[in-house]
Enzyme design. Structure first.
Site, short mmCIF file in Angstrom:
data_model
loop_
_atom_site.label_atom_id
_atom_site.label_comp_id
_atom_site.label_asym_id
_atom_site.label_seq_id
_atom_site.Cartn_x
_atom_site.Cartn_y
_atom_site.Cartn_z
CE LYS A 289 -1.66 2.70 3.12
NZ LYS A 289 -1.71 4.05 2.52
N GLY B 36 3.79 2.97 13.91
CA GLY B 36 4.60 1.77 14.12
C GLY B 36 4.25 1.06 15.41
CB CYS C 42 12.82 8.47 8.70
SG CYS C 42 13.56 7.35 7.51
CD GLU D 92 10.54 11.86 12.08
OE1 GLU D 92 9.50 11.28 12.41
OE2 GLU D 92 11.41 11.37 11.34
#
Lengths: 302, 476
Positions: free
Chosen positions: B182, B239, B290, B387
């Protein structure tokens, strides 16, 4: 000579190189295995083992974290020496462990002795891995560019270990040794029913150059101790070997909170020589890059 | 006298985007079961590029069944045959790389300079690299005949749409797994073009299935009972949710999550090279990386000199049309991401950090954010902890190597770090102490298919790339 009245031993926890009783003041009754039981089907009383609390578990994590820097920073050769020394000490206490394993697992004297021998050999096997695992699972990578990089395994940190329930000594060592051989530190929950070989192993560790805090041993109710460890933000990984299916799932969910590395329970024949997976499960791979200052296409010529 | 760059736009004529696309299931493009569609736009102009079928639970189920059916034959193929399919795919990617680079730039907003020179070469290289493993798996160190896991469910992000696809699909296919992937809802197009590449390569039906969609489709892939392996690249929050979902199952899981990389510059570093590395570390792909070096840790004694050089360099960065070959900084991928970056940067200012951007004119349409520096930052500041996933650099200082290490490690993340110094022993000493999966010394943001990539701590687990990357798709 009439029967001499023996001296009982008070089994204690092992945290940070010391032998405290549980801070909770609780103990629980440990008996021989049912197969070695009396007619009533109940095992004979062996000892009152400490029933560790949530606080004991947290203290053990603090001790394991404190020990991590020096243990992971020690040379692999040095860790191998220390582990090999543990095997030497185990050999010296072979008879004691054979007795404890026979009681714990309801084995005959000779079978228990064979289990202890296998356990000592297992420890030696892992002692020999300390300075080889990096060569087997790390290496240099041929980058397509003017760089080189090296991948090296590094310990993940503090590992909580739910030791196998049935194999109280061989199983225990089979899950503890790989964790510390690779430089991690461990908080171990001994078999709930048969914790005594684990608590005696602690005595061996304490007298074998293993720095305090590298291995911490807790006895008590597995589910009660494992829950705070699985949720602990300063625990990096958890081995669920001794957790049943329902508990393992619950612990794995709790472990997701700080993305602990999880080794799920799986059928293991502890008598078989293991592979490297119990070591690699608790290793990270670090890849360090550097420019090569390559001369480019011109290269050099003679 | 100032020189101006003449525009050097890449032609978009090379790419033929259809007005609508279906889901790619069992070798066919099909409509979503419930007929839903969504639009994908170019972040640089907000132009609608295409309308794409939106996968739902029923589509996921259909795709997984197709993948399961295909698995039997695919996994039984000799590795050498699987290898040839992967080599075909790699070659077609090379042949079509200009087209794909333009497409990726249109759909993602990143500069053509990066899609052309970084993404696409790496995409092809990944397929070449893993193609070569397919017939050598018994030499990979995972036992004499390692077995594939089955159906791999893969969910990838929007920052490197095609590269993340390559990182996931190449090792999965090489090891004999089949795939349900996906792509992200803002960047579905290159994955659909990849479906066409699979067709051109003659890949057996059902081996690769592509399901554009939103988070619910991703969740359905992850929780599908007949998926054997889950691979996810994306946010740490998602996650963790995925880790909870697969708890208690036999599904193998790898996660590549967020980061807050420290880029450590020592006083003996080559300043000009370090400045280039800092710029590459945080402004590559608009900072939507990331492993971005989003925290600059600079030794106090050279802070002023370095910041001056850095600001001077930032003033030369060119922001604008991503299809212009002179563009350094492209568009932010979506309005939503722009809002997040804006909010975090505003919070940085509100918390007392000092904000600086070069003089920079933002285009009137599209999603744009000027390269931004924060100084006077402490470790407690949000901009030093969270982040941001945008072109925002927080600058902190240190005095000793120990302090640098302590500050670098003071984050729940552990993906990347950089070290700048001329002293080799210091590189090795500091690299050894950093809790990060990738450490770049005297360089930054370099990637290669032979090199394992992945994080410590809350940056996830598992490695992609290299021999290590095979493990995620093998029953070991």
């Amino acid at each position: 000579m009439s029967d001499r009245l023996s001296v009982f031993k008070t089994y204690k926890l092992y945290i940070g190189g010391k032998f405290p009783r549980s801070e909770s003041g609780r103990v629980y009754e440990v008996t021989t295995a049912a197969s070695a039981a009396d007619a009533a089907g109940k095992g004979n009383w062996l000892a009152n083992a400490p029933q560790a609390s949530r606080k004991d578990a947290r203290d053990a994590v603090v001790a394991a974290r404190k020990a991590f820097g020096a243990w992971s920073g020690a040379t692999a050769y040095n860790r191998g020496q220390v582990l090999y020394r543990v095997a030497e000490m185990l050999e010296g206490r072979r008879d004691q462990f054979a007795r404890e394993v026979a009681d714990a697992e309801g084995l005959s004297k000779s079978k228990a002795a064979a289990v202890v021998d296998a356990t000592i050999d297992r420890w030696v096997w892992y002692a020999g891995w300390t300075d080889k695992i990096a060569q087997v699972v790390g290496g240099g990578n041929p980058v397509a560019g003017p760089f080189f990089n090296l991948s090296s395994p590094e310990p993940t940190g503090v590992v909580a270990v739910v030791a196998p329930q049935e194999s109280s000594f061989l199983g225990l060592v089979s899950v503890v040794a790989p964790v510390i051989a690779t430089g991690n530190t461990a908080v171990v929950i001994a078999s709930e029913k048969s914790p005594l070989p684990a608590l005696s192993l602690a005595e061996v560790l304490a007298t074998s150059d293993v720095p305090g805090g590298v291995v911490n041993v807790l006895s008590g109710r597995t589910a009660e101790i494992a829950a705070p460890l699985a949720a602990h933000q300063d625990v990096n990984a958890i081995d669920l070997a001794g957790a049943d299916e329902a508990l393992a799932k619950e612990l794995e969910i709790a472990a997701a909170d700080n993305l602990k590395r999880v080794l799920r329970p799986q059928p293991v024949d502890y008598a078989e020589t293991p592979g490297t997976d119990r070591m690699t499960a608790f290793l990270e791979t670090k890849t360090v890059w550097h420019p090569t200052g390559s001369l480019g296409a011109s290269g050099s010529s003679y | 006298m100032t020189f101006e760059y003449a525009p050097a736009p890449e032609s978009r004529a090379i790419v033929d985007i259809a007005p609508s696309y279906g889901l790619f299931i069992d070798g066919e493009f099909v409509e979503a079961a419930d007929g839903k569609v969504f639009k994908t736009v170019s972040p640089a102009t907000e132009e609608v590029l295409s309308e794409v079928a939106q996968a739902g639970e029923a589509d996921v189920d259909r795709a997984v069944r197709a993948a399961r059916k295909a698995f039997e034959k695919w996994s039984a193929l000799p590795g050498a045959e699987r290898a040839k399919y992967l080599f075909r795919i790699a070659r077609i990617i090379q042949e079509r790389s200009r087209e794909l680079a333009v497409l990726e730039t249109l759909d993602n907003g990143k500069p053509i300079r990066e899609t052309r020179d970084a993404d696409l070469p790496l995409v092809a290289a990944h397929f070449f690299y893993y193609a070569g493993w397919a017939d050598k798996l018994d030499h990979a160190g995972f036992g004499p005949s390692p077995k594939p896991l089955g159906v791999a469910g893969q969910v990838i992000p929007w920052n490197f749409p095609l590269l993340m696809l390559a990182w996931k699909i190449a090792p999965a296919l090489a090891t004999g797994n089949t795939v349900v992937l996906k792509p992200a809802e803002t960047t579905p197009l290159s994955a659909l073009f990849f479906a066409d590449i699979c067709r051109q390569a003659g890949l057996p039906k059902g081996v690769v299935n592509i399901l554009p969609g939103y988070g619910d489709a991703g969740a359905a892939v992850v929780s599908h009972p007949d998926v054997n392996k889950v691979a996810f690249t994306g946010s740490t929050a998602v996650g963790k949710q995925i880790a909870r979902t697969v708890a208690g199952t036999r599904k193998k899981l790898t996660l590549e999550l967020g980061g807050k990389g420290a880029n450590i510059v020592f006083d003996d570093a080559p300043i000009d090279q370090a400045v280039e590395g800092i710029v590459n570390g945080i402004f590559f792909n608009q900072g939507q990386v990331c492993c971005a070096g989003s925290r600059l840790l600079v030794q106090e004694s050279i802070e002023e000199e370095l910041l001056q050089a850095l600001k001077r360099r930032l003033s030369t960065l060119r922001l604008g049309d991503p299809l212009d070959k002179n563009t350094d900084i492209g568009a932010i991928n979506s309005a939503e991401q722009l809002a997040r970056i804006t909010a975090l940067a505003d919070q940085g200012e509100a918390e007392g950090a000092e904000r600086w951007s070069p003089a920079c004119e933002l285009p009137s349409s599209g999603y744009w954010f000027a390269p931004t520096l924060f100084t006077n930052v402490t470790q407690a500041h949000t901009v030093a902890r969270d982040e941001i996933f945008g072109p925002v650099l927080s600058v902190l200082t240190f005095r000793t190597p120990d302090e640098a290490v302590a500050k670098a490690n003071n984050t729940p993340y552990g993906l990347s770090a950089g070290i700048w110094t001329e002293k080799g022993s210091r590189i090795l000493a500091v690299a050894g102490k950093l809790r990060a999966g990738v450490v770049w010394s005297n360089t930054f943001n370099k990637f290669d298919p032979t090199s394992p990539f992945g994080g410590y701590k809350e940056s996830g687990f598992g490695r992609e790339g290299g021999r290590h990357g095979l493990e995620a798709y093998l029953d070991v």
